[in-house]
Scaffold this motif. Structure first.
Motif, PDB file in Angstrom:
ATOM      1  N   LEU A 174       0.714  -1.265  -0.039  1.00  0.00           N
ATOM      2  CA  LEU A 174       0.176   0.104   0.117  1.00  0.00           C
ATOM      3  C   LEU A 174       0.740   1.209  -0.091  1.00  0.00           C
ATOM      4  N   VAL A 175       2.161   1.041   0.070  1.00  0.00           N
ATOM      5  CA  VAL A 175       3.000   2.363   0.138  1.00  0.00           C
ATOM      6  C   VAL A 175       4.093   2.405  -0.919  1.00  0.00           C
ATOM      7  N   LYS A 176       3.960   3.348  -1.782  1.00  0.00           N
ATOM      8  CA  LYS A 176       4.906   3.538  -2.724  1.00  0.00           C
ATOM      9  C   LYS A 176       6.375   4.236  -2.361  1.00  0.00           C
ATOM     10  N   ARG A 177       5.933   5.451  -1.462  1.00  0.00           N
ATOM     11  CA  ARG A 177       7.254   5.991  -0.777  1.00  0.00           C
ATOM     12  C   ARG A 177       6.566   6.224   0.524  1.00  0.00           C
ATOM     13  N   MET A 178       7.612   6.367   1.527  1.00  0.00           N
ATOM     14  CA  MET A 178       7.311   6.797   2.846  1.00  0.00           C
ATOM     15  C   MET A 178       8.280   7.802   3.519  1.00  0.00           C
ATOM     16  N   ALA A 179       7.711   8.671   4.070  1.00  0.00           N
ATOM     17  CA  ALA A 179       8.218   9.804   4.941  1.00  0.00           C
ATOM     18  C   ALA A 179       8.043  10.032   6.400  1.00  0.00           C
ATOM     19  N   VAL A 180       8.874  10.084   6.932  1.00  0.00           N
ATOM     20  CA  VAL A 180       8.533  10.382   8.453  1.00  0.00           C
ATOM     21  C   VAL A 180       9.169  11.910   8.885  1.00  0.00           C
TER      22      VAL A 180
ATOM     23  N   GLU B  70       9.012   1.906  20.063  1.00  0.00           N
ATOM     24  CA  GLU B  70       9.682   0.594  20.009  1.00  0.00           C
ATOM     25  C   GLU B  70       8.859  -0.315  19.260  1.00  0.00           C
ATOM     26  N   VAL B  71       7.795  -0.017  18.887  1.00  0.00           N
ATOM     27  CA  VAL B  71       6.720  -1.241  18.383  1.00  0.00           C
ATOM     28  C   VAL B  71       7.432  -1.724  17.005  1.00  0.00           C
ATOM     29  N   TYR B  72       7.673  -0.815  16.294  1.00  0.00           N
ATOM     30  CA  TYR B  72       7.981  -1.148  14.724  1.00  0.00           C
ATOM     31  C   TYR B  72       9.645  -0.922  14.619  1.00  0.00           C
ATOM     32  N   ALA B  73      10.344  -0.370  15.720  1.00  0.00           N
ATOM     33  CA  ALA B  73      11.738   0.199  15.556  1.00  0.00           C
ATOM     34  C   ALA B  73      12.760  -0.803  15.005  1.00  0.00           C
ATOM     35  N   ASP B  74      12.653  -2.075  15.184  1.00  0.00           N
ATOM     36  CA  ASP B  74      13.382  -3.170  14.774  1.00  0.00           C
ATOM     37  C   ASP B  74      12.906  -3.702  13.321  1.00  0.00           C
ATOM     38  N   GLU B  75      11.979  -3.177  12.611  1.00  0.00           N
ATOM     39  CA  GLU B  75      11.312  -3.425  11.442  1.00  0.00           C
ATOM     40  C   GLU B  75      11.750  -2.472  10.390  1.00  0.00           C
ATOM     41  N   TRP B  76      12.824  -1.501  10.669  1.00  0.00           N
ATOM     42  CA  TRP B  76      13.089  -0.589   9.616  1.00  0.00           C
ATOM     43  C   TRP B  76      13.880  -1.159   8.476  1.00  0.00           C
ATOM     44  N   SER B  77      14.543  -2.227   8.642  1.00  0.00           N
ATOM     45  CA  SER B  77      15.313  -2.894   7.536  1.00  0.00           C
ATOM     46  C   SER B  77      14.348  -3.595   6.505  1.00  0.00           C
ATOM     47  N   LYS B  78      13.196  -3.743   6.962  1.00  0.00           N
ATOM     48  CA  LYS B  78      12.059  -4.370   5.992  1.00  0.00           C
ATOM     49  C   LYS B  78      11.650  -3.172   4.920  1.00  0.00           C
ATOM     50  N   ILE B  79      11.849  -1.920   5.184  1.00  0.00           N
ATOM     51  CA  ILE B  79      11.523  -0.776   4.496  1.00  0.00           C
ATOM     52  C   ILE B  79      12.154  -0.852   3.260  1.00  0.00           C
ATOM     53  N   ALA B  80      11.546  -1.135   2.082  1.00  0.00           N
ATOM     54  CA  ALA B  80      12.447  -1.184   0.807  1.00  0.00           C
ATOM     55  C   ALA B  80      12.389   0.272  -0.197  1.00  0.00           C
ATOM     56  N   CYS B  81      11.115   0.629   0.011  1.00  0.00           N
ATOM     57  CA  CYS B  81      10.788   1.833  -0.557  1.00  0.00           C
ATOM     58  C   CYS B  81      11.401   3.004  -0.389  1.00  0.00           C
ATOM     59  N   PRO B  82      11.338   4.156  -1.043  1.00  0.00           N
ATOM     60  CA  PRO B  82      12.174   5.360  -0.845  1.00  0.00           C
ATOM     61  C   PRO B  82      11.698   5.796   0.482  1.00  0.00           C
ATOM     62  N   ALA B  83      12.406   6.287   1.304  1.00  0.00           N
ATOM     63  CA  ALA B  83      12.259   6.684   2.609  1.00  0.00           C
ATOM     64  C   ALA B  83      12.901   7.924   2.971  1.00  0.00           C
ATOM     65  N   LEU B  84      11.989   9.017   3.283  1.00  0.00           N
ATOM     66  CA  LEU B  84      12.549  10.247   3.746  1.00  0.00           C
ATOM     67  C   LEU B  84      12.525  10.217   5.376  1.00  0.00           C
ATOM     68  N   VAL B  85      13.620  10.642   5.903  1.00  0.00           N
ATOM     69  CA  VAL B  85      13.411  10.805   7.484  1.00  0.00           C
ATOM     70  C   VAL B  85      13.891  12.372   7.799  1.00  0.00           C
ATOM     71  N   LEU B  86      12.841  13.043   8.190  1.00  0.00           N
ATOM     72  CA  LEU B  86      13.241  14.532   8.421  1.00  0.00           C
ATOM     73  C   LEU B  86      13.064  14.699   9.865  1.00  0.00           C
ATOM     74  N   THR B  87      13.993  15.803  10.442  1.00  0.00           N
ATOM     75  CA  THR B  87      13.891  16.524  11.733  1.00  0.00           C
ATOM     76  C   THR B  87      14.371  17.749  11.672  1.00  0.00           C
ATOM     77  N   GLY B  88      14.310  18.417  12.760  1.00  0.00           N
ATOM     78  CA  GLY B  88      15.151  19.563  12.809  1.00  0.00           C
ATOM     79  C   GLY B  88      16.065  19.365  14.047  1.00  0.00           C
ATOM     80  N   THR B  89      17.129  20.189  14.009  1.00  0.00           N
ATOM     81  CA  THR B  89      18.268  20.343  15.029  1.00  0.00           C
ATOM     82  C   THR B  89      17.813  20.560  16.523  1.00  0.00           C
ATOM     83  N   HIS B  90      16.736  21.143  16.436  1.00  0.00           N
ATOM     84  CA  HIS B  90      16.281  21.886  17.873  1.00  0.00           C
ATOM     85  C   HIS B  90      14.996  21.270  18.518  1.00  0.00           C
TER      86      HIS B  90
END
Length: 263
Positions: A112-118, A192-212
């Motif tokens: 169901l997910v073409k690309r994912m961003a957090v 922590e529920v899905y924290a150990d599942e990140w290696s399963k994510i094969a689609c383009p994944a953007l992970v964004l946050t701020g320094t502060h």
């Protein structure tokens, strides 16, 4: 924006805003917010994409889940919502708790997910940080919502931050207390529920946050991105937790590149 509803199982209603045409981009907000909390992204991306911003259960006009609902229940609800839209795989982006939901959907139903961003996501909090969030969740059960503390933590004094702060204050002051409490409890225990599942994510994944952003740190973002097969971490200088509202141009540019990534 067009206001729409989708009938789900057990007579539950999912409310969402839809604007634009093209490849679908589904947006999931954080705890205490609502679908409109993506207003800079809705305006920007609806020029070329079909933008669908949904009210999380118990927020806005979406039916709340049971009081004891866990993060997995919010993930299952989102999977049902996306499937009910009947539009195939979507580009899925989440902010804060929405990022945990996005991660859960991406590892549970990758079809169901073409690309994912957090955006401003949390990943394996320290015990101290987790205890602080759990404490806030327990305080909500007493019927008191502390609006001013998060506003002070999230916003500075610039004009764009003042405008965003006014919006966020209004959403927090009008949120359904029961729905908010349930979601916050799921958020507090969900890092922590899905924290150990990140290696399963094969689609383009953007992970964004701020320094502060002390709760969704740059280190968390880089760790999540490094574990995904096609992950990219972006850390925006001098920005806090509501970065999509306070630095919309930088966020939109990063998301645009993500949406143009080949799958």
């Amino acid at each position: 924006m067009m206001s729409k509803t989708q009938q789900l199982s057990n007579n539950r209603i999912a409310h969402y805003f839809e604007q634009g045409t093209g490849e679908p981009l589904v947006l999931i907000h954080g705890v205490g917010m609502q679908a409109a909390a993506w207003y800079p992204q809705i305006e920007f991306f609806s020029k070329h994409y079909r933008v669908i911003s949904v009210d999380m259960p118990g927020h806005g006009q979406s039916t709340k889940l049971a009081d004891e609902a866990k993060l997995q229940d919010f993930v299952d609800w989102t999977i049902e919502f996306i499937a009910a839209l009947n539009i195939g795989a979507v580009n899925l982006a989440g902010h804060s708790m929405g990022s945990l939901i996005t991660t859960g959907v991406s590892v549970t139903r990758p079809d169901l997910v073409k690309r994912m961003a957090v955006l401003n996501g949390v990943y394996k909090r320290t015990p101290q940080a987790r205890n602080a969030v759990i404490k806030r969740a327990e305080e909500l059960k007493t019927g008191h919502i502390d609006v001013e503390t998060p506003l002070q933590r999230w916003f500075g004094d610039s004009e764009i931050e003042r405008i965003a702060s006014d919006h966020v204050k209004s959403w927090l002051e009008n949120v359904d207390l029961s729905g908010y409490t349930t979601a916050y409890s799921a958020f507090a225990c969900g890092d922590e529920v899905y924290a150990d599942e990140w290696s399963k994510i094969a689609c383009p994944a953007l992970v964004l946050t701020g320094t502060h952003d002390p709760n969704s740190t740059a280190e968390m973002a880089r760790e999540m991105a490094s574990l995904a097969k096609n992950g990219v971490a972006i850390v925006i200088e001098n920005e806090r937790h509501m970065v999509n509202l306070t630095a919309p141009d930088k966020v939109n540019n990063a998301m645009q590149k993500w949406l143009e990534t080949n799958v």
